[in-house]
Design a protein around this motif. Structure first.
Motif, mmCIF file in Angstrom:
data_model
loop_
_atom_site.group_PDB
_atom_site.id
_atom_site.type_symbol
_atom_site.label_atom_id
_atom_site.label_comp_id
_atom_site.label_asym_id
_atom_site.label_seq_id
_atom_site.Cartn_x
_atom_site.Cartn_y
_atom_site.Cartn_z
ATOM 1 N N LEU A 1 27.382 56.102 45.703
ATOM 2 C CA LEU A 1 26.175 55.403 45.255
ATOM 3 C C LEU A 1 26.371 54.756 43.888
ATOM 4 C CD1 LEU A 1 23.257 57.780 46.318
ATOM 5 C CD2 LEU A 1 23.725 55.507 47.173
ATOM 6 N N LEU A 2 26.948 55.489 42.950
ATOM 7 C CA LEU A 2 27.112 54.954 41.600
ATOM 8 C C LEU A 2 28.057 53.764 41.592
ATOM 9 C CD1 LEU A 2 27.302 58.294 39.591
ATOM 10 C CD2 LEU A 2 25.395 56.704 39.681
ATOM 11 N N ARG A 3 29.154 53.848 42.339
ATOM 12 C CA ARG A 3 30.084 52.715 42.387
ATOM 13 C C ARG A 3 29.472 51.517 43.103
ATOM 14 N NH1 ARG A 3 35.020 54.036 40.493
ATOM 15 N NH2 ARG A 3 35.658 56.228 40.575
ATOM 16 N N SER A 4 28.651 51.783 44.123
ATOM 17 C CA SER A 4 28.022 50.667 44.845
ATOM 18 C C SER A 4 27.031 49.917 43.983
ATOM 19 C CB SER A 4 27.326 51.189 46.108
ATOM 20 O OG SER A 4 28.242 51.803 46.975
ATOM 21 N N PHE A 5 26.504 50.562 42.952
ATOM 22 C CA PHE A 5 25.531 49.912 42.079
ATOM 23 C C PHE A 5 26.090 49.682 40.678
ATOM 24 C CE2 PHE A 5 22.951 51.306 45.542
ATOM 25 C CZ PHE A 5 21.940 50.362 45.628
ATOM 26 N N GLY A 6 27.379 49.416 40.615
ATOM 27 C CA GLY A 6 27.961 48.841 39.414
ATOM 28 C C GLY A 6 28.607 49.792 38.442
ATOM 29 N N CYS A 7 28.535 51.093 38.623
ATOM 30 C CA CYS A 7 29.109 52.019 37.649
ATOM 31 C C CYS A 7 30.627 52.048 37.796
ATOM 32 C CB CYS A 7 28.525 53.417 37.831
ATOM 33 S SG CYS A 7 29.078 54.597 36.593
ATOM 34 N N LYS A 8 31.326 51.895 36.676
ATOM 35 C CA LYS A 8 32.788 51.891 36.672
ATOM 36 C C LYS A 8 33.377 53.171 36.095
ATOM 37 C CE LYS A 8 32.891 47.628 38.184
ATOM 38 N NZ LYS A 8 33.343 47.328 39.567
ATOM 39 N N ARG A 9 32.615 53.911 35.336
ATOM 40 C CA ARG A 9 33.132 55.101 34.646
ATOM 41 C C ARG A 9 32.400 56.337 35.175
ATOM 42 N NH1 ARG A 9 31.960 51.127 31.211
ATOM 43 N NH2 ARG A 9 29.997 52.120 30.644
ATOM 44 N N ILE A 10 33.041 57.002 36.132
ATOM 45 C CA ILE A 10 32.489 58.201 36.748
ATOM 46 C C ILE A 10 33.492 59.323 36.534
ATOM 47 C CG2 ILE A 10 31.544 59.224 38.844
ATOM 48 C CD1 ILE A 10 31.107 56.428 39.917
ATOM 49 N N PRO B 1 26.945 67.207 44.657
ATOM 50 C CA PRO B 1 27.766 66.583 45.716
ATOM 51 C C PRO B 1 28.489 65.353 45.176
ATOM 52 C CG PRO B 1 25.452 66.079 46.059
ATOM 53 C CD PRO B 1 25.498 67.043 44.905
ATOM 54 N N ARG B 2 29.769 65.479 44.987
ATOM 55 C CA ARG B 2 30.529 64.416 44.322
ATOM 56 C C ARG B 2 30.668 63.163 45.184
ATOM 57 N NH1 ARG B 2 36.851 64.030 44.713
ATOM 58 N NH2 ARG B 2 36.764 61.768 44.791
ATOM 59 N N GLN B 3 30.974 63.325 46.495
ATOM 60 C CA GLN B 3 31.286 62.167 47.340
ATOM 61 C C GLN B 3 30.112 61.201 47.461
ATOM 62 O OE1 GLN B 3 31.970 65.312 48.131
ATOM 63 N NE2 GLN B 3 34.202 65.398 48.283
ATOM 64 N N PRO B 4 28.896 61.648 47.839
ATOM 65 C CA PRO B 4 27.797 60.673 47.939
ATOM 66 C C PRO B 4 27.379 60.103 46.591
ATOM 67 C CG PRO B 4 26.997 62.895 48.342
ATOM 68 C CD PRO B 4 28.485 62.981 48.307
ATOM 69 N N LEU B 5 27.439 60.910 45.522
ATOM 70 C CA LEU B 5 27.076 60.396 44.208
ATOM 71 C C LEU B 5 28.072 59.345 43.734
ATOM 72 C CD1 LEU B 5 25.912 63.629 42.354
ATOM 73 C CD2 LEU B 5 24.505 61.669 42.958
ATOM 74 N N GLU B 6 29.346 59.585 43.936
ATOM 75 C CA GLU B 6 30.350 58.592 43.538
ATOM 76 C C GLU B 6 30.166 57.290 44.312
ATOM 77 O OE1 GLU B 6 35.237 58.049 43.442
ATOM 78 O OE2 GLU B 6 34.294 59.751 44.470
ATOM 79 N N LEU C 1 29.751 64.142 36.643
ATOM 80 C CA LEU C 1 29.211 64.917 37.753
ATOM 81 C C LEU C 1 29.632 66.369 37.592
ATOM 82 C CD1 LEU C 1 30.095 62.459 40.665
ATOM 83 C CD2 LEU C 1 28.092 62.451 39.182
ATOM 84 N N SER C 2 28.664 67.256 37.517
ATOM 85 C CA SER C 2 28.970 68.676 37.397
ATOM 86 C C SER C 2 29.532 69.213 38.706
ATOM 87 C CB SER C 2 27.722 69.461 36.990
ATOM 88 O OG SER C 2 27.229 69.003 35.743
#
Length: 677
Positions: free
Chosen positions: A373-382, A366-371, A361-362
């Motif tokens: 959403l990504l974690r809620s849909f399975g992403c582990k490496r942010i 917006p870091r908080q909503p992107l993190e 994330l550059s």
């Protein structure tokens, strides 16, 4: 008189306060806690039992219900304590007053009210929308005298705990970015919960908001969300409350500041080992008691069994399972049949949408909503830059394991000169980049994440490249209806018959009128009579030169029979007709030679005439078709009753408004596409 009907069913607010013997602020708090709201009687004059109707009424039964509330005793104890503190201060006993305020202050608990208002857990989930919206709002407010920092910290922690549950269970379903904030929808135990999270901007607290009433709601909703979080965590085997790292939260960790633990993990492992040991011991003891003859016969029977049938049945079961894994599709059987909604991918597969990828994330995103959403849909490496806070997978933007980078600005070319002291590392980075991009990495804008989540699949990243014009971000809860404008469909599929041709002709005619008006305005500005002003301020049209020219032009009188035909022939040969003379004047006003202007005018006139005739023909066809439809509609309306006719006219009016709105949107889109082309 006055003791039946509305006068008995309703009670005014003043009467209710007197009956409960509490102050008005305490009455408001009690009503908010118990969920009692003002009611509107049919006849205020009868309900108030006076000539002057009151403004606020309550049900008499609700006030009777409040008489037995235990919180009333807490309010009275608090009032008595305030009197004691005032007496101590009046005597000058400041220490006693401070001691009383610290030790004797009654504490109000709302646990029993939560159980009364929500008998089942599903009832609490249904009322969770407003609670989450208000708590997320207070979690983003700055601390002031009206909003204490303890309340803000409590709201932040409860919201983070709730988000962790959604991440663990993959319960988040949809999200939408709006001007107000970001909407989220989750499905928890079959109940859809929708709430609003404000944007991460600096909030300015104004003085026209009564934060005492909002603080009462916050106090109730924090208790409610605490109950809900406890039930949700224990239902999936997690310890509540989870561990909270205050230092990580101070560094901006947020979600990473909370660590989840399972319930009795060590005890479960010990119990498993003890249970397995007991089983082994029982098996050994049981084997000693088995008769060897019976065991021998059983072994012979097992050897004689043919395993072919078992293998065949297992293979058949596997084939059946694989056959049922495919998603069924409902096909339309005939014309005019209902179109059924096609089944979608299961929630388990959608919950792992971003699992195989690694995101960076550059700083401008917006870091908080992107993190979340990504974690809620399975992403582990942010990953993100260290200035955005703690808890990133890595802070190195040039990590080769990153597959996607979310940016919200055009990419800048990589500079040739290296500013870092380590020249070898800088050269390696510059070789692996191309015009500011890492080779093999996908660059997308933040909207790509939201659109993928709402559609349940990965979309084409080239449509969301940095600097590209993004597709329309539509609300996932608004479904397109018939004859309504749909931004996702091509414009040609939504236009009516001859709508595009008619729009083009209207634009061409409008452009022609604008050009003609501009040419006329220029001509009037250039051709102005030069009037002479005498010494007395009077305008004198013309002068000596004009008089002499008039005399020169006059050729004397001649006989009409002799010279009229000759003059007519001369005029025809010279082309000095009135229309031609007008064209010469227009050409002179425009500053163009007459021959060029005449040629262009003839060409444009013929083309404009053809276009105008074609437009008139289309308008006539549309008007004729519209007239036939109106006549047919009038014939059908004659067979209706008066009531049905009025209802039909209302429906037709609303439908016409929707059609006009859709036509405006199509016209706007047509102009935008024309400008891009």
């Amino acid at each position: 008189m006055g003791t039946s009907g509305q006068a008995k069913n309703f009670i005014t607010r003043t009467q209710a306060v007197r009956k409960l013997q509490i102050s008005l602020p305490d009455f408001r708090r009690l009503c908010i806690y118990k969920g009692i709201y003002p009611r509107e009687p049919r006849n205020k004059r009868k309900a108030s039992k006076t000539s002057t109707p009151s403004t606020t009424f309550y049900y008499t039964k609700d006030i009777q219900y409040l008489l037995h509330e235990p919180i009333l005793n807490k309010f009275r104890d608090h009032k008595a304590l305030a009197k004691k503190i005032a007496k101590s201060l009046g005597r000058g006993e400041v220490g006693d007053a401070a001691r009383l305020e610290k030790t004797a202050k009654p504490r109000i608990t709302l646990d029993h009210i939560i159980k009364q208002r929500y008998p089942t857990f599903v009832d609490a989930l249904r009322d969770l929308d407003d609670a989450l919206s208000l708590l997320f709002l207070f979690a983003n407010l700055p601390s002031t005298s009206t909003v204490p920092p303890m309340t803000i910290a409590l709201c932040q922690r409860l919201c983070l705990e709730f988000e962790h549950y959604l991440i663990t269970t993959h319960s988040l379903r949809k999200s939408f970015i709006s001007i107000k904030g970001i909407y989220y929808q989750a499905t928890i135990q079959g109940q859809d919960v929708l709430w609003l999270v404000p944007h991460k901007f600096v909030q300015r607290v104004t003085g026209d908001v009564d934060f005492r009433i909002m603080g009462t709601f916050v106090e109730f909703y924090t208790t409610l969300l605490g109950f809900v979080n406890y039930r949700l965590y224990t239902s999936i085997g997690l310890v509540y409350p989870p561990r909270f790292n205050a230092k990580s939260d101070e560094r901006g960790g947020e979600l990473s500041a909370i660590t989840l633990d399972g319930i009795n993990v060590t005890r479960t492992a010990d119990a498993t080992s003890v249970t397995s040991g007991d089983i082994v011991q029982n098996e050994t003891q049981g084997n000693d008691d088995v008769n060897p003859d019976v065991q021998k016969q059983a072994d012979q029977i097992a050897e004689n069994l043919e395993p072919a049938e078992e293998t065949q049945s297992a293979d058949q079961f596997i084939e059946d399972e694989t056959a049922t894994d495919a998603i069924d599709k409902f096909e339309v059987q005939g014309e005019g049949a209902d179109v059924l909604d096609q089944p979608r991918i299961s929630d388990a597969e959608t919950g792992q949408l971003f699992a195989p990828y690694s995101f960076f994330l550059s700083r401008e995103t917006p870091r908080q909503p992107l993190e979340f959403l990504l974690r809620s849909f399975g992403c582990k490496r942010i990953s993100w830059d260290e200035v955005l806070g703690d808890g990133a997978f890595t802070n190195d933007e040039y990590d080769p394991s990153i597959t996607h980078q979310v940016v919200d600005r055009p990419l800048i070319a990589q500079p040739d000169s290296a500013t870092e002291p380590d020249q070898n590392q800088e050269n390696e980075v510059s070789r692996s980049t191309e015009r500011g991009r890492m080779l093999g990495r996908v660059y997308i804008q933040p909207q790509w994440v939201w659109d993928c989540v709402n559609q349940g699949k990965l979309l084409r990243p080239d449509q969301y490249a940095p600097g590209a014009t993004l597709p329309p971000h539509l609300s996932p809860w608004v479904k397109p209806t018939k004859a309504a404008y749909d931004p996702t469909l091509p414009l040609a599929e939504q236009e009516e018959e001859n709508e595009a041709e008619q729009a083009v002709l209207d634009e061409e005619e409008q452009e022609e009128l604008d050009q003609l008006a501009a040419a006329t305005a220029d001509g009037e500005a250039q051709v102005e009579p030069e009037d002479h002003v005498d010494d007395h301020g009077m305008d004198i049209a013309g002068g000596d030169s004009e008089a002499s020219s008039v005399v020169d032009e006059f050729g004397g009188f001649a006989s009409d029979d002799a010279e009229a035909p000759a003059d007519a022939n001369e005029d025809e040969e010279a082309g000095d007709t009135p229309s031609q003379h007008q064209k010469e004047l227009e050409a002179e006003a425009a500053g163009l030679p007459f021959t060029e202007t005449a040629a262009n005018g003839a060409a444009n006139g013929s083309w404009a005439g053809n276009a105008r005739s074609k437009g008139d023909e289309l308008r006539k066809k549309a008007a004729k078709k519209r007239k036939e439809e109106e006549e047919e509609l009038e014939r059908r309306k004659m067979m209706m009753s008066k009531k049905k006719r009025k209802l039909f006219e209302k429906m037709a009016y609303s439908n016409q408004q929707k059609d006009d709105e859709a036509a405006k949107l199509r016209s706007k889109r047509r102009k935008l596409e024309k400008g891009k082309g």
